[in-house]
Enzyme design. Structure first.
Site, PDB file in Angstrom:
ATOM      1  N   GLU A 154      36.169  47.551  32.873  1.00  0.00           N
ATOM      2  CA  GLU A 154      36.241  47.750  31.422  1.00  0.00           C
ATOM      3  C   GLU A 154      36.359  46.428  30.661  1.00  0.00           C
ATOM      4  O   GLU A 154      37.401  45.769  30.720  1.00  0.00           O
ATOM      5  CB  GLU A 154      37.469  48.626  31.111  1.00  0.00           C
ATOM      6  CG  GLU A 154      37.662  48.893  29.619  1.00  0.00           C
ATOM      7  CD  GLU A 154      38.775  49.897  29.342  1.00  0.00           C
ATOM      8  OE1 GLU A 154      39.655  50.081  30.206  1.00  0.00           O
ATOM      9  OE2 GLU A 154      38.765  50.490  28.249  1.00  0.00           O
ATOM     10  N   GLU A 160      43.448  41.390  24.521  1.00  0.00           N
ATOM     11  CA  GLU A 160      43.923  41.911  25.810  1.00  0.00           C
ATOM     12  C   GLU A 160      43.392  41.141  27.012  1.00  0.00           C
ATOM     13  O   GLU A 160      43.973  41.175  28.077  1.00  0.00           O
ATOM     14  CB  GLU A 160      43.581  43.395  25.944  1.00  0.00           C
ATOM     15  CG  GLU A 160      44.298  44.220  24.897  1.00  0.00           C
ATOM     16  CD  GLU A 160      44.128  45.719  25.080  1.00  0.00           C
ATOM     17  OE1 GLU A 160      44.078  46.186  26.226  1.00  0.00           O
ATOM     18  OE2 GLU A 160      44.046  46.417  24.059  1.00  0.00           O
ATOM     19  N   ASP A 187      34.554  51.374  25.939  1.00  0.00           N
ATOM     20  CA  ASP A 187      35.706  51.848  25.158  1.00  0.00           C
ATOM     21  C   ASP A 187      35.376  51.576  23.686  1.00  0.00           C
ATOM     22  O   ASP A 187      35.295  50.419  23.253  1.00  0.00           O
ATOM     23  CB  ASP A 187      36.963  51.106  25.608  1.00  0.00           C
ATOM     24  CG  ASP A 187      38.225  51.576  24.888  1.00  0.00           C
ATOM     25  OD1 ASP A 187      38.165  51.791  23.650  1.00  0.00           O
ATOM     26  OD2 ASP A 187      39.272  51.701  25.541  1.00  0.00           O
ATOM     27  N   GLU A 248      40.864  58.264  25.119  1.00  0.00           N
ATOM     28  CA  GLU A 248      41.938  57.278  25.229  1.00  0.00           C
ATOM     29  C   GLU A 248      42.294  56.823  23.807  1.00  0.00           C
ATOM     30  O   GLU A 248      41.837  55.784  23.325  1.00  0.00           O
ATOM     31  CB  GLU A 248      41.523  56.086  26.090  1.00  0.00           C
ATOM     32  CG  GLU A 248      42.712  55.205  26.412  1.00  0.00           C
ATOM     33  CD  GLU A 248      42.309  53.962  27.149  1.00  0.00           C
ATOM     34  OE1 GLU A 248      42.692  53.826  28.312  1.00  0.00           O
ATOM     35  OE2 GLU A 248      41.618  53.109  26.561  1.00  0.00           O
TER      36      GLU A 248
HETATM   37  C1  LER Z   1      43.438  49.037  27.594  1.00  0.00           C
HETATM   38  O1  LER Z   1      43.382  48.674  26.254  1.00  0.00           O
HETATM   39  C2  LER Z   1      42.413  50.057  27.883  1.00  0.00           C
HETATM   40  O2  LER Z   1      41.512  50.282  27.118  1.00  0.00           O
HETATM   41  C3  LER Z   1      42.540  50.822  29.126  1.00  0.00           C
HETATM   42  O3  LER Z   1      41.475  51.695  29.278  1.00  0.00           O
HETATM   43  C4  LER Z   1      42.600  49.945  30.345  1.00  0.00           C
HETATM   44  O4  LER Z   1      43.824  49.628  30.798  1.00  0.00           O
HETATM   45 MN    MN Z   2      40.056  51.889  27.461  1.00  0.00          MN
END
Ligand code: LER
Ligand code: MN
Length: 271
Positions: A154, A160, A187, A248
């Site tokens: 990812e 981050e 993401d 998420e």
């Molecule tokens: C962290 O910001 C994230 O997007 C998670 O999917 C991975 O730890």
């Molecule tokens: Mn994520």
């Protein structure tokens, strides 16, 4: 087929973050199922937190699949990353993720490498650090492949990680690896920060994309921020994406409403 997933956080040390449901596995699965989602994504402290047989029974009971397993607890609880300058710590990080791959594979689910990728630390060499990441992805990707699944890497936003932040850099990195068992995670929250055009970046990722985290610009459920989702959804369909879209996102204003908002948005854009 594009499939929907909620996220469930089961790490006792963590009480707030981008996960829809919290701490109560069975209740969270029941709610996920009642809303018509296809799957759950799990964030657990370790690979042996849940018994495989017990989880299999619950998945069957609620007619759900396991979409993916997170590995971030290895960093949050144990301070491990795949790019620590200390080779012993890198070995432990590989072992932690390897166990998580085995756990997920019992359900055909991939493991996600997000925060466990780490950072180029001050005073360290970027190329050397990236070579540690590549080495780990080769080992872990092949392990996942042997167990009939794949591994997910990812790209994260710049606050981050300073390793790889965009889809394009992720594609270029993966294409240099020997293993073909590593896919990318798109993401939408990280992409909102890093990409010039999220839809175009989805097209760049195309068949490399193996999982999507579904969150709006502010990391709330899709529909609660300002991400322009119509063009993003078109791109996701255009590349014939056929894995999970997993929520998420922060449990805002609360878990139940966040789950409802997510499935409404999923149905609006993908059904
Ligand atoms: C962290 O910001 C994230 O997007 C998670 O999917 C991975 O730890
Ligand atoms: Mn994520």
């Amino acid at each position: 087929m594009i499939k929907s997933s909620t996220t469930i956080a089961l790490v006792p040390q963590i009480n707030y973050g981008p996960w829809i449901y919290w701490h109560d596995l069975e209740k969270s699965m029941e709610k996920t199922s009642n809303l018509g989602f296809d799957a759950i994504e799990l964030f657990t402290p370790a690979s042996d937190t849940l018994e495989v047989e017990n989880l299999k029974q619950l998945l069957q009971k609620f007619d759900l699949e396991l979409s993916a397993v997170g590995t971030g607890a290895g960093k949050v609880i144990h301070g491990l990353t795949l790019t620590d300058p200390d080779s012993e710590i890198r070995k432990k990080a590989i072992s932690f993720i390897s166990d998580m791959i085995s756990f997920g594979a019992a359900f055909g689910a991939p493991a996600i490498i997000g925060s466990m990728q780490g950072n180029v630390l001050p005073g360290n060499d970027r190329e050397l650090t990236l070579s540690w990441l590549a080495e780990a992805l080769e080992i872990l990707g092949e392990k996942a492949g042997k167990l009939g699944t794949f591994l997910i890497y990812e790209p994260l936003n710049r606050y981050e990680t300073n390793l790889l932040n965009t889809m394009k850099s992720g594609v270029e990195f993966l294409e240099k690896l020997n293993t073909k068992r590593v896919k990318l995670l798109a993401d939408l929250f990280h992409m909102n920060i890093e990409e010039a055009d999220i839809a175009e970046s989805i097209r760049i990722g195309a068949s490399h994309i193996g999982h999507i985290h579904f969150a709006d610009s502010n990391r709330k459920p899709i529909g609660m921020g300002h991400t322009e989702m119509t063009s993003v959804a078109s791109a996701i369909k255009e590349i014939n994406y056929s894995h999970y879209i997993s929520a998420e996102a922060f449990p805002e204003p609360n878990s139940d409403e966040a789950a409802q908002k997510t499935i409404d948005s999923f149905n609006k854009y993908f059904l």
